[in-house]
Design a protein around this motif. Structure first.
Motif, PDB file in Angstrom:
ATOM      1  N   GLN A   1      -5.834   3.682  -7.576  1.00 41.97           N
ATOM      2  CA  GLN A   1      -7.087   3.534  -6.845  1.00 41.97           C
ATOM      3  C   GLN A   1      -7.137   4.511  -5.675  1.00 41.97           C
ATOM      4  O   GLN A   1      -8.189   5.063  -5.349  1.00 41.97           O
ATOM      5  CB  GLN A   1      -7.238   2.098  -6.342  1.00 41.97           C
ATOM      6  N   LEU A   2      -5.992   4.737  -5.034  1.00 41.10           N
ATOM      7  CA  LEU A   2      -5.931   5.690  -3.930  1.00 41.10           C
ATOM      8  C   LEU A   2      -6.221   7.103  -4.406  1.00 41.10           C
ATOM      9  O   LEU A   2      -6.904   7.884  -3.724  1.00 41.10           O
ATOM     10  CB  LEU A   2      -4.553   5.610  -3.264  1.00 41.10           C
TER      11      LEU A   2
ATOM     12  N   TYR B   1      -5.379  18.163  -3.928  1.00 40.74           N
ATOM     13  CA  TYR B   1      -6.186  17.484  -2.915  1.00 40.74           C
ATOM     14  C   TYR B   1      -6.006  15.965  -3.016  1.00 40.74           C
ATOM     15  O   TYR B   1      -6.081  15.269  -1.995  1.00 40.74           O
ATOM     16  CB  TYR B   1      -7.661  17.851  -3.104  1.00 40.74           C
ATOM     17  N   TRP B   2      -5.784  15.455  -4.233  1.00 38.05           N
ATOM     18  CA  TRP B   2      -5.658  14.000  -4.398  1.00 38.05           C
ATOM     19  C   TRP B   2      -4.305  13.554  -4.947  1.00 38.05           C
ATOM     20  O   TRP B   2      -4.058  12.342  -5.033  1.00 38.05           O
ATOM     21  CB  TRP B   2      -6.772  13.471  -5.303  1.00 38.05           C
TER      22      TRP B   2
ATOM     23  N   SER C   1       0.819  -1.193   0.000  1.00 38.65           N
ATOM     24  CA  SER C   1       0.000   0.000   0.000  1.00 38.65           C
ATOM     25  C   SER C   1       0.858   1.250   0.000  1.00 38.65           C
ATOM     26  O   SER C   1       1.992   1.268   0.508  1.00 38.65           O
ATOM     27  CB  SER C   1      -0.927   0.007   1.226  1.00 38.65           C
ATOM     28  N   TYR C   2       0.306   2.298  -0.561  1.00 38.90           N
ATOM     29  CA  TYR C   2       1.002   3.587  -0.675  1.00 38.90           C
ATOM     30  C   TYR C   2       1.324   4.142   0.714  1.00 38.90           C
ATOM     31  O   TYR C   2       2.376   4.751   0.911  1.00 38.90           O
ATOM     32  CB  TYR C   2       0.118   4.563  -1.448  1.00 38.90           C
ATOM     33  N   TYR C   3       0.448   3.941   1.679  1.00 33.79           N
ATOM     34  CA  TYR C   3       0.651   4.481   3.016  1.00 33.79           C
ATOM     35  C   TYR C   3       1.441   3.556   3.930  1.00 33.79           C
ATOM     36  O   TYR C   3       1.984   3.987   4.929  1.00 33.79           O
ATOM     37  CB  TYR C   3      -0.707   4.763   3.689  1.00 33.79           C
TER      38      TYR C   3
ATOM     39  N   GLY D   1     -12.457   1.967  -2.488  1.00 37.21           N
ATOM     40  CA  GLY D   1     -11.767   1.901  -1.204  1.00 37.21           C
ATOM     41  C   GLY D   1     -12.567   2.312   0.002  1.00 37.21           C
ATOM     42  O   GLY D   1     -12.136   2.043   1.135  1.00 37.21           O
ATOM     43  N   LEU D   2     -13.714   2.994  -0.135  1.00 37.11           N
ATOM     44  CA  LEU D   2     -14.491   3.392   1.029  1.00 37.11           C
ATOM     45  C   LEU D   2     -15.030   2.152   1.730  1.00 37.11           C
ATOM     46  O   LEU D   2     -15.744   1.341   1.126  1.00 37.11           O
ATOM     47  CB  LEU D   2     -15.644   4.302   0.621  1.00 37.11           C
ATOM     48  N   GLY D   3     -14.701   2.013   2.993  1.00 39.35           N
ATOM     49  CA  GLY D   3     -15.094   0.842   3.762  1.00 39.35           C
ATOM     50  C   GLY D   3     -13.960  -0.141   3.954  1.00 39.35           C
ATOM     51  O   GLY D   3     -14.001  -0.969   4.872  1.00 39.35           O
TER      52      GLY D   3
END
Length: 411
Positions: free
Chosen positions: A95-96, A167-168, A2-4, A82-84
């Motif tokens: 996707q992020l 913002y994204w 994952s990116y994070y 990705g929400l949820g």
């Protein structure tokens, strides 16, 4: 990876929870959209087909419903990006990026829907308070101040970064406002504006010429709007619990936001459904009622009656409402009315009247007796035929004769 969470190894990542709350989001959103849409449709039906008039507040409620539906649709689509899910389960960086793009759109649709709903409430209450000149000016000034705040919030959410794509994209030189601070300002501002909007019409309702029971019923209807404030507080509580796992923690915040919009629409619609409920309850009673009096004698003698548009005058004002008739002073067409030409401002005409029907005398005439019970002082009496009791109750009987149309059927 994952990116994070690209610093974590596979073993550490496997020990983290991997559940998904997307289904919870979709279920909550669908329920909110269903109930709110049903309420608005019933409201528009009542205003158009029963009260025979659609005003600006109804159009604003329709626009708010569209905003609420848009926000719900964005949330459902958001679950596909990705929400949820947990943020570390979003493996694709593209996707992020889509996740934060939709988050940007969702914040705008949420705030836009609330803004339109609050303007609808403002206009809906304005139809009640416009008969009080001084309070009307205060109300309009308050509407301008609150409206300015709502519009300022909207612009803050539309332009959180310069340029907006930061913002994204999370570029190294991105210039954005503090998203946490904006969220708190939005949450607290929504609660404060809700309280202001709901408290404004209370003094006017207390001054309406209504019986005590009906007055408290009206206040009870307005008090339903405080459920929206409670939902706003619930949303703020979950907003305070947001962590770096934003894609997972955002689910209750988004769901309560949709419920907040739906609650505002439902509460505003309930205020307009009184005539619809009375109409269906009357049909239900008529279906069970049995009487030996022929229908031709029950309504035909005195003709159809219309509602008294001045029933809810405040301070004796006779100026009609600027907008269409309100729901609170609507009476069924079969109800009785006061005659303004006989009202000297001091007597209160009872809405109850008893009609004794007389048979047709074969002279193409129809006759009837109408008993009017009213109260007043002795100075307002203009007829010697009135009998007044010491307590100021006046009983007057009126003999009514009218020509019967040739094509009318006999009873």
């Amino acid at each position: 990876m994952s990116y994070y969470y690209n610093g974590m190894d596979a073993e550490e990542l496997s020990r983290l929870p991997h559940d998904n709350r997307a289904s919870d989001t979709i279920s909550a959103v669908v329920l909110c959209m269903f109930f709110a849409t049903t309420a608005v449709v019933l409201r528009l039906y009542t205003r158009y087909f029963i009260l025979k008039g659609v005003w600006y507040d109804d159009y604003m409620a329709l626009a708010g419903m569209i905003g609420m539906l848009s926000n719900g649709i964005v949330q459902c689509v958001h679950t596909g990006f990705g929400l949820g899910a947990h943020i570390y389960d979003i493996q694709d960086e593209k996707q992020l990026v889509q996740f934060f793009k939709l988050l940007y759109v969702m914040t705008i649709t949420y705030n836009t829907a609330l803004m339109l709903i609050k303007f609808s409430l403002f206009l809906q209450y304005y139809r009640l308070i416009q008969e009080v000149p001084h309070y009307r000016i205060f109300y309009l000034a308050t509407m301008a101040v609150v409206g300015g705040w709502l519009i300022a919030q909207e612009f803050t959410l539309i332009f959180p970064c310069s340029p907006i794509r930061d913002y994204w994209t999370f570029g190294p030189d991105h210039k954005c406002l503090d998203g946490h601070l904006i969220g708190w300002m939005n949450a607290v501002g929504n609660i404060v504006t809700d309280l202001i909007i709901l408290a404004l019409p209370i003094p006017v309702v207390m001054s309406l010429n209504l019986k005590r029971g009906r007055k408290w019923a009206v206040l009870g209807i307005f008090a339903l709007g405080f459920f929206t404030c409670i939902i706003s507080i619930c949303r703020m509580v979950f907003f305070a619990k947001l962590t770096d796992d934003i894609s997972y923690d955002l689910v209750p915040v988004a769901a309560w936001g949709e419920a907040e919009s739906a609650s505002g629409l439902i509460c505003s619609a309930l205020m307009a459904l009184g005539p619809l409920i009375r109409r269906f309850s009357r049909y239900f009673k008529l279906g069970k009622k049995t009487t030996s009096t022929p229908p031709i004698y029950s309504q035909r003698y005195f003709g159809p009656t219309n509602r008294d548009k001045s029933l809810l005058r405040t301070n004796g004002s006779r100026r009609p409402f600027d907008g269409s008739e309100t729901e609170l002073n609507h009476m069924d067409l079969e109800g009785s009315r006061k005659t303004d030409g006989q009202d000297d401002g001091r007597s209160i005409r009872s809405t109850k009247s008893s009609e004794a029907s007389m048979p047709n005398l074969k002279l193409n005439l129809e006759t009837g007796i109408k008993t009017i019970i009213s109260t007043g002082n002795r100075d307002s009496m203009h007829s010697q035929s009135l009998s007044m009791a010491p307590n100021g109750i006046v009983v007057k009987q009126v003999w009514s004769v009218r020509n019967r149309e040739p094509d009318e059927e006999d009873g």
